[in-house]
Each structure stands twice: as structure tokens, then as C-alpha cells.
Design a protein around this motif. Sequence first.
Motif, PDB file in Angstrom:
ATOM      1  N   ALA A  88      43.053  42.181  37.815  1.00  0.00           N
ATOM      2  CA  ALA A  88      42.620  43.493  37.343  1.00  0.00           C
ATOM      3  C   ALA A  88      42.533  44.465  38.516  1.00  0.00           C
ATOM      4  N   PRO A  89      42.874  45.747  38.299  1.00  0.00           N
ATOM      5  CA  PRO A  89      42.827  46.702  39.396  1.00  0.00           C
ATOM      6  C   PRO A  89      41.480  46.749  40.121  1.00  0.00           C
ATOM      7  N   GLY A  90      40.392  46.629  39.357  1.00  0.00           N
ATOM      8  CA  GLY A  90      39.073  46.688  39.973  1.00  0.00           C
ATOM      9  C   GLY A  90      38.766  45.528  40.892  1.00  0.00           C
ATOM     10  N   GLU A  91      39.540  44.477  40.803  1.00  0.00           N
ATOM     11  CA  GLU A  91      39.325  43.297  41.643  1.00  0.00           C
ATOM     12  C   GLU A  91      40.237  43.291  42.867  1.00  0.00           C
ATOM     13  N   LEU A  92      41.114  44.282  42.992  1.00  0.00           N
ATOM     14  CA  LEU A  92      41.995  44.342  44.157  1.00  0.00           C
ATOM     15  C   LEU A  92      41.211  44.789  45.391  1.00  0.00           C
ATOM     16  N   GLU A  93      41.648  44.338  46.551  1.00  0.00           N
ATOM     17  CA  GLU A  93      40.982  44.659  47.819  1.00  0.00           C
ATOM     18  C   GLU A  93      41.599  45.936  48.395  1.00  0.00           C
ATOM     19  N   THR A  94      41.044  47.081  47.993  1.00  0.00           N
ATOM     20  CA  THR A  94      41.602  48.373  48.395  1.00  0.00           C
ATOM     21  C   THR A  94      40.607  49.245  49.151  1.00  0.00           C
ATOM     22  N   GLU A  95      39.430  48.756  49.430  1.00  0.00           N
ATOM     23  CA  GLU A  95      38.404  49.578  50.065  1.00  0.00           C
ATOM     24  C   GLU A  95      38.872  50.065  51.434  1.00  0.00           C
TER      25      GLU A  95
END
Length: 631
Positions: A507-514
Motif C-alpha cells: 500500500a502507498p502508505g506503507e512505502l518508505e518515502t519520508e
Amino acid sequence: MIARLSLFALLVTLAACRTGGDEAAPAASGEAAEQAPLPTDVHSYAKPEEARVTHVALDLDADFDLKELSGMATLTFEAAEGAEEIVLDVRDLTIEGVMDASGDSLAYEVGESDPLLGAPLTVQIPESGETITVRYRTSPEAAAVQWLRPEQTASGQPFLFTQGQAILTRTWVPTQDSPGIRQTYEAEITVPESLTAVMSAEGNGDDPVASGEGARTFGFELDKAVPPYLIALAIGDLEFREIGERTGVWAEPTVVESAASEFVDVDAMMDAAEELYGPYRWGRYDVLVLPASFPFGGMENPLLTFATPTILAGDRSLVSLVAHELAHSWSGNLVTNATWDDFWINEGFTSYFENRIMEEVSGPEYAQMLESLSRTGLDEEITGLDEADQHLRLNLVGRDPDDGMNAIAYDKGALFLRTMEEAAGREAFDAWLRGYFDRHAFQPMTTDRLLADLDANLFKGNPALRDEVNPEAWIDGPGLPANAPRVESAAFARAEAQAEAFASGTAPGELETEGWSTHEWLHFMQSLPGELKPVQLANLDEAFGFSDTGNSEIRFAWLKTAIANEYDPAVPSLELFLTSQGRRKFVLPLFRDLAASEWGKPIADRIYRAARPGYHFITSDSVDDVLGVNA
């Protein structure tokens, strides 16, 4: 032929000397000085071997009701013995008369007009004196001049700006409009008293003079000779904010504070550029943020870069564009392509220089991301170009010079310089490039002259180095030579891993993008599968707000992805983006992508009808061709 070229070389040297004092660099010596004469510019009617413009003095009134600039251009020239006429470039100008220094009329003729080149204005050379004065007015449709209505600006005031590159200066200034014919200039510009005029010259911010009821006149001067496409004017409700001792920003009142905050690193860029390749020779370096219809990301007008507001992302993530325009103060403004066939000499050098500035200011990893993105774009663009247009040196006879303004000039050119750097070593290459700018300062440059300079300096005594670089394969060969370097970015490898995870069901919310930069987001989207389901696109947009982001680069990449997947929910964002800014880099590819499908064609037609009146000619002319619009 020998006598003709010798005269031209003399005139070029005289023009360089007009810069005065130690600003004028010595001409190239030895082998480089004897090779590669300047070619004929096929995009100009000028005959500089007979008579050559060296200085332009403008006295113009700006009439926002009539949408015309009117007044006089007094041209100083140098003529060969026995020359009887001087030939200028004009396009869509109404010539009202030509006079000598005493005010007596001179014979003149406007020749047959060409849709691209305009017409030759041939003027009798006066019996005495070295000036002619052309009285004229521009057309409301002058291609270089955009007149903006109050509702098209942030301040609610009318606005005017010019954009002369490549051959549009002739639509507002009657001169020899060739990049190889450098000219100094001065100007007096009269405008409504509520507005401020600025130019690519000294005088911005100086006190204007009252000029009758409801008007005031601003004065400008540039004593360093420039190619005429760099003569630039803007008029609007403008304010100035200082950034450093020699840097600042001009913009409309509601934009100027955010612009000044966005450009806080400009001084650091200046310091890095000078440390790399020598002193900044133009005095001040200011940035003018224009209204959103400006067709380019930036334009390197001397002393005053014109910039699009689409780089105001709020987080300083897009200011590498300013580094690019600043680098033009050396490559392009200081050493200029003599004709548009060698446009890469401006842009390839500048793109390389830009990356070096960003490496100094933001670190190697940041520069690696920029270079990797450029390579991806270059690889994509090459696939759609004819082989002849994949060369650095072009043949643009009968074509618009804008045809050469693509990734070949910018990114293949920069890769060529990167190849030389890696082959020679950074220290040796930097010494050559710094010397190149000094040897050819305030002079026109051709590919042949550049090759001669390389042979006389960087490659001298080292044929193995020349063979390793293989410059002819880069300059006159299609595609990328086998020795083209490819930069690996660790940050992009991480972004690719997240794109793979999303494609595998994360899911997009679980991707490491911070903490991702703009460039990581762009690479993430480039790494997504070509075909995405509507639910995947919806989840991405919900998680990351791509449709509403104020970052123009990320929004552009998202909209291209949405168009490729015929994603209807993104159309409102697409329409707002295309009707609220006119930067050709964004506008043209989006309309091209829309026009490529039955789904997109009606969307393109509908949006373009609303958007076209707000676009600059440079943008609308390109999109007209794509959509088959007959203006």
C-alpha cells in the motif's frame, strides 16, 4: 573569401574590446586562433562582412491599450570600406522612417517577408557618421512580446515581457538578429506611472523620470556586448528584495517574499561558480519571477534571469534551474554559439556547469540524482528523434532554431563534457574549461573552433586522450557513443525499490518515502509499471496528493502517468495545470500525450481552447503543430 573573413574577425575583435578594461579576455592563441572561421548564419539576413551593428540605443513607449512598443532604435555600426548599405532583420515591424545622425532621411527597403525569418531591412549607409536611426512600432502580435491582461497576473495589473531567443528579437528591435553579432545596448523605456520597467542591463531600481501626465521613463545601459537574443524587457507591478550584496529578486508584490525565500542559496551558487570557472563578469545577478505564462523555465538574460513561477515549490527543491541560468553567465552569455546549428555549445556546457554548481552546494548525491534524471530523459527523447537531429552539431537550414532546443543540446552535450572530465581527470578538465571561458570571453564560438581549442589545449600532446574521448563521434554521430558515462544514484536505487514494492502490492502508505526530494519522487514515478489500474492510481493520489501538489515537476510527472493510463479523475487537475501556467516544458508534452489517444484528443481540444489565449507565442506555436490548429 580571405579578405571577407579577415574583416569579420576584425569586427568581432573590436566588439570584444568594447567591453573595456580587463573585462575583455585575450583572443585564443596558437592553433585555435587560426582555425574555424565563423560560418554564415542562415537565420539572419545580415551581411556583417559589409556592415555590422555594434550598439543599439532604444527610445520606446509602451502602450498597453494598443499593445505596441513605438519609438526609435539608433544603431551604431562599423562598415567595410566602400560599403553602401547595412542589412537588418525585422519581422512584423512597421517602419516609419530611417534617418542619419542629422535627422535627414535615408533610403531604405523592406524586402520580401518569410514566415520564420521575417524580412531584410536594407538601409543606405549615410555619407558621414556611424549611426542610423529607425523609427518604428511593433505589432500587437509581435512574437517576442507578450502583453498580459490584469486578470493574467498576480497583482491585477497589466504586464509585458519579451523573449528573444532564438530569432524573435527582430519582432521588437530592428537589428542584426544573429547570436554571432554581439552588441552593447542602452534604452529609455516610457511606461504608465503605476508600473516599473526592468531590463537585462544596469539601471534596474534606479529612479525613473516623470515623462508627462501618467507616465515615467526608466533608463538602462549594458556596456558589455551580448548577442541580441539577450536584450530583454519586462514591465509590470514589480518589487525588489535583496538576497545578497550583488543578488536579489524582482517579482509582483504577492510573489516577491516567497521568491526571495526560495532563492536564498543564490549567493552560495555564485561562490561555487566563481571558484570553479573564474570571476562573474556582469556585476549584479538578479532574478525576475514572471507571470505564469512565461514559456521557459528560465532565460539567462544578463544581470537579470527571467524565471517561471513554477519553480517556487516552497521547499527550494527546484532551484537547480537558477543554477542553470547562472551558469549561462559563462557558457552562453560570455561565450556564445555563433549560429543556432551549434546551440549545444550554450546548453551542453551550461547543463554540465549547473551540475557542478549543485554538487558544490547540495552534495554529490544530489548532483547524481540530477544527472541520472537527465540521462533518463535523454534516452527517452533520442528514441523519437531522426538520426540527423541526434547530432550535437545540427543543420537547421530552412528550419526553426527551436527545433534544436531539446535534450540533445542540453543532456548529450553535458555528457560529452562529463566524458572529457572522466578521461582527462577533473583537475585537468577544470583547468581547460576555465581557460576556455577566459580565452573566448565575449566572443562567438563554433564547434570547429571548440575542437581547435581542445586540440591546442586539453588534447595537446596526448593523442591517446583524444582517441579515448572521440569527439567526432559525439559531435557528428547519432545517439550516444559507447563511452558515454552513466551515473548511478544510491537514492534512486532506493526509490526504485519502493516502486517495485508498490507494484507487488504494498500500500502507498506503507512505502518508505519520508524525507524524499523532488528528484526521488520523479524517479519513483518513472520506475512505476507502464500500466496501472484505476485503483492503484487512486491509492497513490490519495496517499501523496499528486493531483493537488504545488510542486510543478511532481505534478507534471503524475499527470503524464495519469494520461498514459487514461485516468479520468486526474482530468480536473490536468485542466487546472494547463490553464494556470504556460511553461512549454510542461504544456507541450502533456498536449502531445493527450493527442496520441482517442481518449485524450477531445480533452486536449477542449482544454486548449481555454488555455491558448494565455500562452506565449513560443508555447502556442508548438502546441498548434501538435493539435493541427490553424491560428
